[in-house]
Design a protein around this motif. Structure first.
Motif, PDB file in Angstrom:
ATOM      1  N   UNK A   1       0.850  -1.183   0.000  1.00  0.00           N
ATOM      2  CA  UNK A   1       0.000   0.000   0.000  1.00  0.00           C
ATOM      3  C   UNK A   1       0.890   1.238   0.000  1.00  0.00           C
ATOM      4  N   UNK A   2       0.565   2.202  -0.859  1.00  0.00           N
ATOM      5  CA  UNK A   2       1.305   3.469  -0.876  1.00  0.00           C
ATOM      6  C   UNK A   2       0.364   4.548  -0.344  1.00  0.00           C
ATOM      7  N   UNK A   3       0.559   4.918   0.909  1.00  0.00           N
ATOM      8  CA  UNK A   3      -0.312   5.888   1.564  1.00  0.00           C
ATOM      9  C   UNK A   3       0.218   7.290   1.326  1.00  0.00           C
ATOM     10  N   UNK A   4      -0.595   8.286   1.652  1.00  0.00           N
ATOM     11  CA  UNK A   4      -0.201   9.670   1.483  1.00  0.00           C
ATOM     12  C   UNK A   4       0.872  10.099   2.467  1.00  0.00           C
ATOM     13  N   UNK A   5       1.529  11.218   2.136  1.00  0.00           N
ATOM     14  CA  UNK A   5       2.586  11.761   2.988  1.00  0.00           C
ATOM     15  C   UNK A   5       2.536  13.275   2.982  1.00  0.00           C
ATOM     16  N   UNK A   6       2.954  13.865   4.094  1.00  0.00           N
ATOM     17  CA  UNK A   6       2.998  15.311   4.200  1.00  0.00           C
ATOM     18  C   UNK A   6       2.554  15.774   5.565  1.00  0.00           C
ATOM     19  N   UNK A   7       2.573  17.074   5.807  1.00  0.00           N
ATOM     20  CA  UNK A   7       2.193  17.615   7.114  1.00  0.00           C
ATOM     21  C   UNK A   7       0.749  17.283   7.466  1.00  0.00           C
ATOM     22  N   UNK A   8       0.520  17.043   8.730  1.00  0.00           N
ATOM     23  CA  UNK A   8      -0.827  16.689   9.187  1.00  0.00           C
ATOM     24  C   UNK A   8      -1.774  17.880   9.183  1.00  0.00           C
ATOM     25  N   UNK A   9      -1.248  19.086   9.034  1.00  0.00           N
ATOM     26  CA  UNK A   9      -2.102  20.278   8.983  1.00  0.00           C
ATOM     27  C   UNK A   9      -1.804  21.083   7.725  1.00  0.00           C
ATOM     28  N   UNK A  10      -1.565  20.391   6.618  1.00  0.00           N
ATOM     29  CA  UNK A  10      -1.240  21.072   5.367  1.00  0.00           C
ATOM     30  C   UNK A  10      -2.422  21.887   4.851  1.00  0.00           C
ATOM     31  N   UNK A  11      -2.139  23.062   4.304  1.00  0.00           N
ATOM     32  CA  UNK A  11      -3.193  23.884   3.704  1.00  0.00           C
ATOM     33  C   UNK A  11      -3.668  23.299   2.378  1.00  0.00           C
ATOM     34  N   UNK A  12      -2.760  22.637   1.659  1.00  0.00           N
ATOM     35  CA  UNK A  12      -3.048  22.096   0.339  1.00  0.00           C
ATOM     36  C   UNK A  12      -2.876  20.582   0.366  1.00  0.00           C
ATOM     37  N   UNK A  13      -3.840  19.852  -0.192  1.00  0.00           N
ATOM     38  CA  UNK A  13      -3.769  18.405  -0.303  1.00  0.00           C
ATOM     39  C   UNK A  13      -3.903  18.029  -1.775  1.00  0.00           C
TER      40      UNK A  13
ATOM     41  N   UNK B   1       5.691  27.293  -9.325  1.00  0.00           N
ATOM     42  CA  UNK B   1       4.502  27.969  -8.814  1.00  0.00           C
ATOM     43  C   UNK B   1       4.717  28.526  -7.404  1.00  0.00           C
ATOM     44  N   UNK B   2       5.961  28.441  -6.906  1.00  0.00           N
ATOM     45  CA  UNK B   2       6.341  28.944  -5.571  1.00  0.00           C
ATOM     46  C   UNK B   2       5.567  28.243  -4.456  1.00  0.00           C
ATOM     47  N   UNK B   3       5.414  26.921  -4.613  1.00  0.00           N
ATOM     48  CA  UNK B   3       4.758  26.101  -3.598  1.00  0.00           C
ATOM     49  C   UNK B   3       5.772  25.090  -3.079  1.00  0.00           C
ATOM     50  N   UNK B   4       5.958  25.045  -1.779  1.00  0.00           N
ATOM     51  CA  UNK B   4       6.908  24.137  -1.135  1.00  0.00           C
ATOM     52  C   UNK B   4       6.284  22.749  -1.050  1.00  0.00           C
ATOM     53  N   UNK B   5       6.870  21.775  -1.745  1.00  0.00           N
ATOM     54  CA  UNK B   5       6.308  20.422  -1.702  1.00  0.00           C
ATOM     55  C   UNK B   5       6.261  19.892  -0.278  1.00  0.00           C
ATOM     56  N   UNK B   6       7.237  20.234   0.538  1.00  0.00           N
ATOM     57  CA  UNK B   6       7.264  19.733   1.915  1.00  0.00           C
ATOM     58  C   UNK B   6       6.126  20.291   2.762  1.00  0.00           C
ATOM     59  N   UNK B   7       5.446  21.318   2.253  1.00  0.00           N
ATOM     60  CA  UNK B   7       4.347  21.932   2.998  1.00  0.00           C
ATOM     61  C   UNK B   7       2.981  21.411   2.560  1.00  0.00           C
TER      62      UNK B   7
END
Length: 206
Positions: free
Chosen positions: A30-42, A74-80
């Motif tokens: 299974x490949x689950x999602x990753x990123x901050x738990x309170x991300x503004x963008x999903x 687009x000046x969007x931080x992937x880590x965010x």
């Protein structure tokens, strides 16, 4: 934030053993999602590819590199941002030593819907991005189409509004002379995310 992180961790553990459709037999994991738990963008893509399936992380293959470059322009931080897929296993057809991508069908999308809803509930993003037709199918009404609605922000029953755009793999499939144009259009769509959702909706409806 801690509650969201805990909920995501619990979902990830549960999804690791998912057998809700036959795709668990085709994929390595299974490949689950990753990123901050309170991300503004999903961001929601289609499904993991061969490299994602082997490594267990979303968007780390060729399409992921396109996405990385587009987000940067687009000046969007992937880590965010939080990144996931509508379908969590790799649907493929073995051909010799290679595994060829096969488009997931509606039953696969529906089998994974509860995982996507769980991610959305845990992260609670301000806006969701549907990357391609399968993500649109998972998040929006049946009459929404990427070709007709890309660049639009559309209300969703899942909660946050959804920005419609192409999957980065479509840029890889474009001819060499068309690829730069396709990339600029993709970046232009993602750049919408830099504006507040309310202002973006107002500007597009005026």
């Amino acid at each position: 934030m801690a509650g969201g992180a805990a909920a995501l961790a619990e979902l990830r553990r549960a999804a690791a053993g998912c057998t809700d459709c036959e795709l668990y037999r085709e994929g390595t994991q299974t490949v689950f999602g990753e990123g901050p738990a309170a991300a503004r963008i999903l961001l929601v893509g289609e499904q993991p590819g061969d490299r994602e399936d082997r490594e267990g992380h979303p968007f780390v293959g060729p399409a992921g590199r396109i996405l990385d470059r587009a987000l940067d322009r687009a000046s969007i931080d992937r880590d965010a941002v939080y990144i996931t897929n509508a379908v969590k296993h790799f649907h493929n057809e073995p051909r010799g030593k290679k595994r060829i991508h096969r488009k997931p069908n509606l039953s696969h999308v529906r089998a994974c819907e509860h995982w996507l809803r769980g991610e959305l509930a845990a992260v609670r993003p301000e806006i969701v991005v549907a990357l391609g037709a399968t993500a649109v199918q998972a998040l929006l009404p049946r009459d929404v189409r990427v070709t007709a609605d890309r660049g639009r922000i559309i209300p969703s029953e899942f909660g946050p509004p959804v920005l419609v755009t192409v999957h980065p793999s479509s840029i890889l499939r474009a001819s060499e002379e068309d690829r730069a144009v396709a990339m600029r259009a993709f970046v232009r769509d993602l750049a919408i995310l830099s504006r507040p959702v309310g202002a973006t909706n107002a500007s597009r409806s005026s």
